[in-house]
Design a protein around this motif. Sequence first.
Motif, mmCIF file in Angstrom:
data_model
loop_
_atom_site.group_PDB
_atom_site.id
_atom_site.type_symbol
_atom_site.label_atom_id
_atom_site.label_comp_id
_atom_site.label_asym_id
_atom_site.label_seq_id
_atom_site.Cartn_x
_atom_site.Cartn_y
_atom_site.Cartn_z
ATOM 1 N N ILE A 1 -0.618 3.669 27.276
ATOM 2 C CA ILE A 1 0.490 4.555 26.900
ATOM 3 C C ILE A 1 1.290 3.937 25.759
ATOM 4 O O ILE A 1 1.671 4.622 24.797
ATOM 5 N N TYR A 2 1.555 2.638 25.849
ATOM 6 C CA TYR A 2 2.280 1.925 24.799
ATOM 7 C C TYR A 2 1.532 2.008 23.477
ATOM 8 O O TYR A 2 2.111 2.324 22.428
ATOM 9 N N TYR A 3 0.225 1.739 23.509
ATOM 10 C CA TYR A 3 -0.605 1.779 22.310
ATOM 11 C C TYR A 3 -0.599 3.178 21.699
ATOM 12 O O TYR A 3 -0.423 3.333 20.481
ATOM 13 N N ASN A 4 -0.784 4.208 22.520
ATOM 14 C CA ASN A 4 -0.808 5.578 22.011
ATOM 15 C C ASN A 4 0.512 5.979 21.378
ATOM 16 O O ASN A 4 0.532 6.673 20.354
ATOM 17 N N SER A 5 1.622 5.536 21.956
ATOM 18 C CA SER A 5 2.925 5.864 21.378
ATOM 19 C C SER A 5 3.118 5.177 20.030
ATOM 20 O O SER A 5 3.680 5.769 19.097
ATOM 21 N N LEU A 6 2.643 3.937 19.902
ATOM 22 C CA LEU A 6 2.736 3.247 18.619
ATOM 23 C C LEU A 6 1.884 3.932 17.558
ATOM 24 O O LEU A 6 2.307 4.100 16.406
ATOM 25 N N VAL A 7 0.678 4.334 17.930
ATOM 26 C CA VAL A 7 -0.205 5.014 16.981
ATOM 27 C C VAL A 7 0.396 6.353 16.554
ATOM 28 O O VAL A 7 0.374 6.703 15.366
ATOM 29 N N ASP A 8 0.972 7.097 17.492
ATOM 30 C CA ASP A 8 1.618 8.363 17.148
ATOM 31 C C ASP A 8 2.777 8.147 16.181
ATOM 32 O O ASP A 8 2.954 8.901 15.223
ATOM 33 N N ARG A 9 3.572 7.117 16.428
ATOM 34 C CA ARG A 9 4.714 6.829 15.542
ATOM 35 C C ARG A 9 4.233 6.404 14.160
ATOM 36 O O ARG A 9 4.792 6.815 13.142
ATOM 37 N N LEU A 10 3.172 5.606 14.106
ATOM 38 C CA LEU A 10 2.615 5.172 12.824
ATOM 39 C C LEU A 10 2.050 6.363 12.061
ATOM 40 O O LEU A 10 2.247 6.474 10.838
ATOM 41 N N LYS B 1 7.692 -11.777 24.424
ATOM 42 C CA LYS B 1 9.105 -12.095 24.236
ATOM 43 C C LYS B 1 9.299 -13.453 23.556
ATOM 44 O O LYS B 1 10.094 -13.571 22.630
ATOM 45 N N SER B 2 8.565 -14.470 24.000
ATOM 46 C CA SER B 2 8.733 -15.798 23.397
ATOM 47 C C SER B 2 8.284 -15.793 21.934
ATOM 48 O O SER B 2 8.896 -16.430 21.083
ATOM 49 N N PHE B 3 7.218 -15.043 21.635
ATOM 50 C CA PHE B 3 6.758 -14.942 20.246
ATOM 51 C C PHE B 3 7.804 -14.237 19.386
ATOM 52 O O PHE B 3 8.103 -14.663 18.278
ATOM 53 N N LEU B 4 8.389 -13.159 19.910
ATOM 54 C CA LEU B 4 9.407 -12.424 19.167
ATOM 55 C C LEU B 4 10.625 -13.298 18.897
ATOM 56 O O LEU B 4 11.139 -13.326 17.769
ATOM 57 N N THR C 1 5.931 -2.516 9.607
ATOM 58 C CA THR C 1 5.619 -3.899 9.964
ATOM 59 C C THR C 1 5.821 -4.125 11.461
ATOM 60 O O THR C 1 5.006 -4.777 12.114
ATOM 61 N N SER C 2 6.884 -3.570 12.008
ATOM 62 C CA SER C 2 7.136 -3.692 13.447
ATOM 63 C C SER C 2 6.065 -2.982 14.259
ATOM 64 O O SER C 2 5.607 -3.498 15.289
ATOM 65 N N LEU C 3 5.657 -1.818 13.815
ATOM 66 C CA LEU C 3 4.598 -1.082 14.497
ATOM 67 C C LEU C 3 3.283 -1.848 14.440
ATOM 68 O O LEU C 3 2.524 -1.885 15.410
ATOM 69 N N GLU C 4 3.020 -2.486 13.308
ATOM 70 C CA GLU C 4 1.808 -3.305 13.162
ATOM 71 C C GLU C 4 1.818 -4.466 14.153
ATOM 72 O O GLU C 4 0.802 -4.745 14.807
ATOM 73 N N SER C 5 2.961 -5.119 14.300
ATOM 74 C CA SER C 5 3.073 -6.214 15.266
ATOM 75 C C SER C 5 2.901 -5.709 16.691
ATOM 76 O O SER C 5 2.266 -6.372 17.521
ATOM 77 N N GLY C 6 3.446 -4.543 16.985
ATOM 78 C CA GLY C 6 3.290 -3.957 18.309
ATOM 79 C C GLY C 6 1.839 -3.633 18.622
ATOM 80 O O GLY C 6 1.361 -3.850 19.733
ATOM 81 N N LEU C 7 1.112 -3.142 17.620
ATOM 82 C CA LEU C 7 -0.309 -2.846 17.810
ATOM 83 C C LEU C 7 -1.121 -4.120 18.018
ATOM 84 O O LEU C 7 -2.054 -4.141 18.824
ATOM 85 N N ALA C 8 -0.764 -5.183 17.311
ATOM 86 C CA ALA C 8 -1.458 -6.460 17.502
ATOM 87 C C ALA C 8 -1.226 -6.987 18.914
ATOM 88 O O ALA C 8 -2.155 -7.485 19.565
ATOM 89 N N TYR C 9 0.015 -6.864 19.401
ATOM 90 C CA TYR C 9 0.326 -7.279 20.771
ATOM 91 C C TYR C 9 -0.467 -6.448 21.785
ATOM 92 O O TYR C 9 -1.057 -6.986 22.715
ATOM 93 N N SER C 10 -0.484 -5.147 21.590
ATOM 94 C CA SER C 10 -1.190 -4.265 22.519
ATOM 95 C C SER C 10 -2.680 -4.562 22.542
ATOM 96 O O SER C 10 -3.309 -4.538 23.599
ATOM 97 N N ALA D 1 -0.525 -14.555 16.532
ATOM 98 C CA ALA D 1 -1.047 -15.225 17.724
ATOM 99 C C ALA D 1 -0.001 -15.169 18.829
ATOM 100 O O ALA D 1 0.944 -15.936 18.832
ATOM 101 N N PHE D 2 -0.172 -14.249 19.729
ATOM 102 C CA PHE D 2 0.722 -14.156 20.869
ATOM 103 C C PHE D 2 0.286 -15.186 21.893
ATOM 104 O O PHE D 2 -0.851 -15.624 21.909
#
Length: 130
Positions: free
Chosen positions: A106-115, A45-48, A9-18, A74-75
């Motif tokens: 780079i952030y997006y690729n790291s999230l996809v690799d972790r997922l 940060k404010s959304f989190l 779920t956290s990774l999904e939110s990170g991908l939506a942000y990215s 919705a960020f």
Amino acid sequence: MKLFSGTITSLESGLAYSSMKQKAISDNIANVDTPGYKAKDVQFKSFLEKEMSNSFPSKKTDDRHIDFSSKETAFNTIVRPNVNYNENNNSVDIDNEMADLATNQIYYNSLVDRLNGKFNSLQSVIRGGK
């Protein structure tokens, strides 16, 4: 009982942000020469903080029921105020945008690799470790 761990779920939110950040950067780069265009940015940060303080507990009558949670993605997209880089009141700095683009990629690729790693672990468990 959750079907997937909170990590997915956290990774999904990170991908939506990215993804939202990518759209804002793309808009900024596309409008680098547009007179009067103000650069956009995405706030996470404010959304989190809002999500962490407003947990929505559901009433479960059985432990096997699925937890309901907010699926809002919705960020906050903001316009950078009072910044002018060009004589035509455009606030896009192409060098900063390109650096943000690389960082976001780079952030997006790291999230996809972790997922992918999480799903490979689940696949291994389903196959019985084979």
